[in-house]
Design a protein around this motif. Sequence first.
Motif, PDB file in Angstrom:
ATOM      1  N   UNK A 146       0.833  -1.200   0.000  1.00 40.01           N
ATOM      2  CA  UNK A 146       0.000   0.000   0.000  1.00 40.01           C
ATOM      3  C   UNK A 146       0.868   1.252   0.000  1.00 40.01           C
ATOM      4  N   UNK A 147       1.966   1.218   0.746  1.00 40.01           N
ATOM      5  CA  UNK A 147       2.864   2.374   0.816  1.00 40.01           C
ATOM      6  C   UNK A 147       3.501   2.630  -0.543  1.00 40.01           C
ATOM      7  N   UNK A 148       3.903   1.559  -1.227  1.00 37.46           N
ATOM      8  CA  UNK A 148       4.556   1.684  -2.520  1.00 37.46           C
ATOM      9  C   UNK A 148       5.953   1.106  -2.491  1.00 37.46           C
ATOM     10  N   UNK A 149       6.453   0.729  -3.659  1.00 37.40           N
ATOM     11  CA  UNK A 149       7.803   0.194  -3.762  1.00 37.40           C
ATOM     12  C   UNK A 149       7.883  -1.307  -3.728  1.00 37.40           C
ATOM     13  N   UNK A 150       6.782  -1.989  -3.430  1.00 33.45           N
ATOM     14  CA  UNK A 150       6.764  -3.447  -3.346  1.00 33.45           C
ATOM     15  C   UNK A 150       5.657  -3.971  -4.242  1.00 33.45           C
ATOM     16  N   UNK A 151       5.989  -4.955  -5.058  1.00 31.18           N
ATOM     17  CA  UNK A 151       5.021  -5.551  -5.963  1.00 31.18           C
ATOM     18  C   UNK A 151       4.305  -6.721  -5.292  1.00 31.18           C
ATOM     19  N   UNK A 152       3.138  -7.049  -5.827  1.00 29.29           N
ATOM     20  CA  UNK A 152       2.361  -8.147  -5.253  1.00 29.29           C
ATOM     21  C   UNK A 152       3.101  -9.470  -5.379  1.00 29.29           C
ATOM     22  N   UNK A 153       3.816  -9.692  -6.503  1.00 25.21           N
ATOM     23  CA  UNK A 153       4.533 -10.954  -6.666  1.00 25.21           C
ATOM     24  C   UNK A 153       5.694 -11.076  -5.690  1.00 25.21           C
ATOM     25  N   UNK A 154       6.273  -9.959  -5.267  1.00 22.75           N
ATOM     26  CA  UNK A 154       7.326 -10.008  -4.261  1.00 22.75           C
ATOM     27  C   UNK A 154       6.778 -10.530  -2.936  1.00 22.75           C
ATOM     28  N   UNK A 155       5.592 -10.070  -2.575  1.00 22.79           N
ATOM     29  CA  UNK A 155       4.971 -10.529  -1.331  1.00 22.79           C
ATOM     30  C   UNK A 155       4.626 -12.010  -1.421  1.00 22.79           C
ATOM     31  N   UNK A 156       4.088 -12.447  -2.560  1.00 24.22           N
ATOM     32  CA  UNK A 156       3.722 -13.856  -2.730  1.00 24.22           C
ATOM     33  C   UNK A 156       4.950 -14.761  -2.667  1.00 24.22           C
ATOM     34  N   UNK A 157       6.039 -14.355  -3.321  1.00 29.34           N
ATOM     35  CA  UNK A 157       7.260 -15.165  -3.293  1.00 29.34           C
ATOM     36  C   UNK A 157       7.834 -15.218  -1.885  1.00 29.34           C
ATOM     37  N   UNK A 158       7.840 -14.089  -1.176  1.00 31.67           N
ATOM     38  CA  UNK A 158       8.369 -14.065   0.191  1.00 31.67           C
ATOM     39  C   UNK A 158       7.555 -14.958   1.117  1.00 31.67           C
ATOM     40  N   UNK A 159       6.229 -14.904   0.995  1.00 28.53           N
ATOM     41  CA  UNK A 159       5.367 -15.762   1.823  1.00 28.53           C
ATOM     42  C   UNK A 159       5.596 -17.230   1.483  1.00 28.53           C
ATOM     43  N   UNK A 160       5.784 -17.536   0.194  1.00 29.66           N
ATOM     44  CA  UNK A 160       6.051 -18.921  -0.216  1.00 29.66           C
ATOM     45  C   UNK A 160       7.371 -19.409   0.372  1.00 29.66           C
ATOM     46  N   UNK A 161       8.400 -18.578   0.353  1.00 31.89           N
ATOM     47  CA  UNK A 161       9.693 -18.966   0.924  1.00 31.89           C
ATOM     48  C   UNK A 161       9.567 -19.182   2.425  1.00 31.89           C
ATOM     49  N   UNK A 162       8.831 -18.316   3.113  1.00 34.50           N
ATOM     50  CA  UNK A 162       8.615 -18.493   4.550  1.00 34.50           C
ATOM     51  C   UNK A 162       7.864 -19.796   4.833  1.00 34.50           C
ATOM     52  N   UNK A 163       6.852 -20.095   4.018  1.00 32.04           N
ATOM     53  CA  UNK A 163       6.081 -21.319   4.221  1.00 32.04           C
ATOM     54  C   UNK A 163       6.941 -22.557   4.004  1.00 32.04           C
ATOM     55  N   UNK A 164       7.756 -22.565   2.956  1.00 38.19           N
ATOM     56  CA  UNK A 164       8.637 -23.711   2.694  1.00 38.19           C
ATOM     57  C   UNK A 164       9.685 -23.839   3.796  1.00 38.19           C
ATOM     58  N   UNK A 165      10.179 -22.711   4.307  1.00 38.20           N
ATOM     59  CA  UNK A 165      11.113 -22.761   5.432  1.00 38.20           C
ATOM     60  C   UNK A 165      10.470 -23.405   6.648  1.00 38.20           C
ATOM     61  N   UNK A 166       9.226 -23.043   6.929  1.00 39.67           N
ATOM     62  CA  UNK A 166       8.507 -23.661   8.044  1.00 39.67           C
ATOM     63  C   UNK A 166       8.315 -25.155   7.806  1.00 39.67           C
ATOM     64  N   UNK A 167       7.984 -25.537   6.584  1.00 38.00           N
ATOM     65  CA  UNK A 167       7.828 -26.962   6.238  1.00 38.00           C
ATOM     66  C   UNK A 167       9.126 -27.723   6.496  1.00 38.00           C
ATOM     67  N   UNK A 168      10.253 -27.142   6.075  1.00 37.60           N
ATOM     68  CA  UNK A 168      11.544 -27.822   6.230  1.00 37.60           C
ATOM     69  C   UNK A 168      11.968 -27.907   7.687  1.00 37.60           C
ATOM     70  N   UNK A 169      11.800 -26.832   8.452  1.00 37.72           N
ATOM     71  CA  UNK A 169      12.249 -26.831   9.847  1.00 37.72           C
ATOM     72  C   UNK A 169      11.381 -27.749  10.709  1.00 37.72           C
TER      73      UNK A 169
END
Length: 306
Positions: A146-169
């Motif tokens: 909402x503030x600006x400077x970040x794309x929606x796909x950046x948020x989706x990729x970051x959330x996916x990486x966090x989710x996979x990290x949780x799966x692995x740990x």
Amino acid sequence: MITLSQAGRLLLRNPVLVKEVRTRMRGGRTFIVLTIHLLALAGALAAAYLLFRASLTTGVNLEARRLFGKAVFGLMIWMELITISFIAPALTSGAIASERERQTLDLLRVTLLSSRALVLGKYLSGLVFIFLLVLSSLPLQTLPFVIGGVLAQEILVAVLILAVTAVAFCAAGIFFSSLFSRVLLSTVLAYAFAIFVVFGIPMILLLVLLVLGAGLGGAIDSISLRTQMMLIFIGWLAVSMTPGATIVATEVALLDQQGLLLARLHLGNGSEVAFPSPWIFYVVFYLLVSIGMLWFSAKRVSRIAM
């Protein structure tokens, strides 16, 4: 052949999963952890906003606003990553070992519950709580959009990486819990795995880069094209082995307008080589590692009961 909906119903009927989730959600500790987590994220966001407002010398500055959105987004993701690294191993590292310490594993094994269902029930109960933490913080993570400077796909990729990290740990916690009969030992090893993935691999990668940089100096252009491609590929794989470096490398590729799926790196002779974006390597590798650890854990539990 079992459909996806049938597999989902089978998982929801898993008595271990139902019991563990209900026990965890009925306790007050879950809501305390969730509240502290959200308050920490909100406090960090508020502090960053106050610092940003204090640093402004003019009115509306679009470039400063874009940089602020990037900084807040990075701060939120790093805090989420640290939270997952410290909570995920603790949720599953005592799942099997605690049953062996209390000598109740044999009681579970004489039921109709298979070793695979037992491992999945213990594993998914911890994973559900981690996913709850990640999903509850999504409103705060989307504020940089909402503030600006970040794309929606950046948020989706970051959330996916966090989710996979949780799966692995969580899978690593189950893996070490099935290997050892002491909760303390399995917990220490699960944390060691998480610390190595998040902090150890980047430190090793940085040391290797420093050594190679000091050894090669300005002779990088004299190296053959095949050797350069091999070194770049190895370095690209090493970057894709750790979540922080994966997020940063993916972000750099997006800023360079290279797209979400491919990243292009320039060679010494002016040519370039394209690799799949590091988040693809990361997701595929750690999902395969997680499946392997869960499979071995189920085999290990079945052997213990024999």
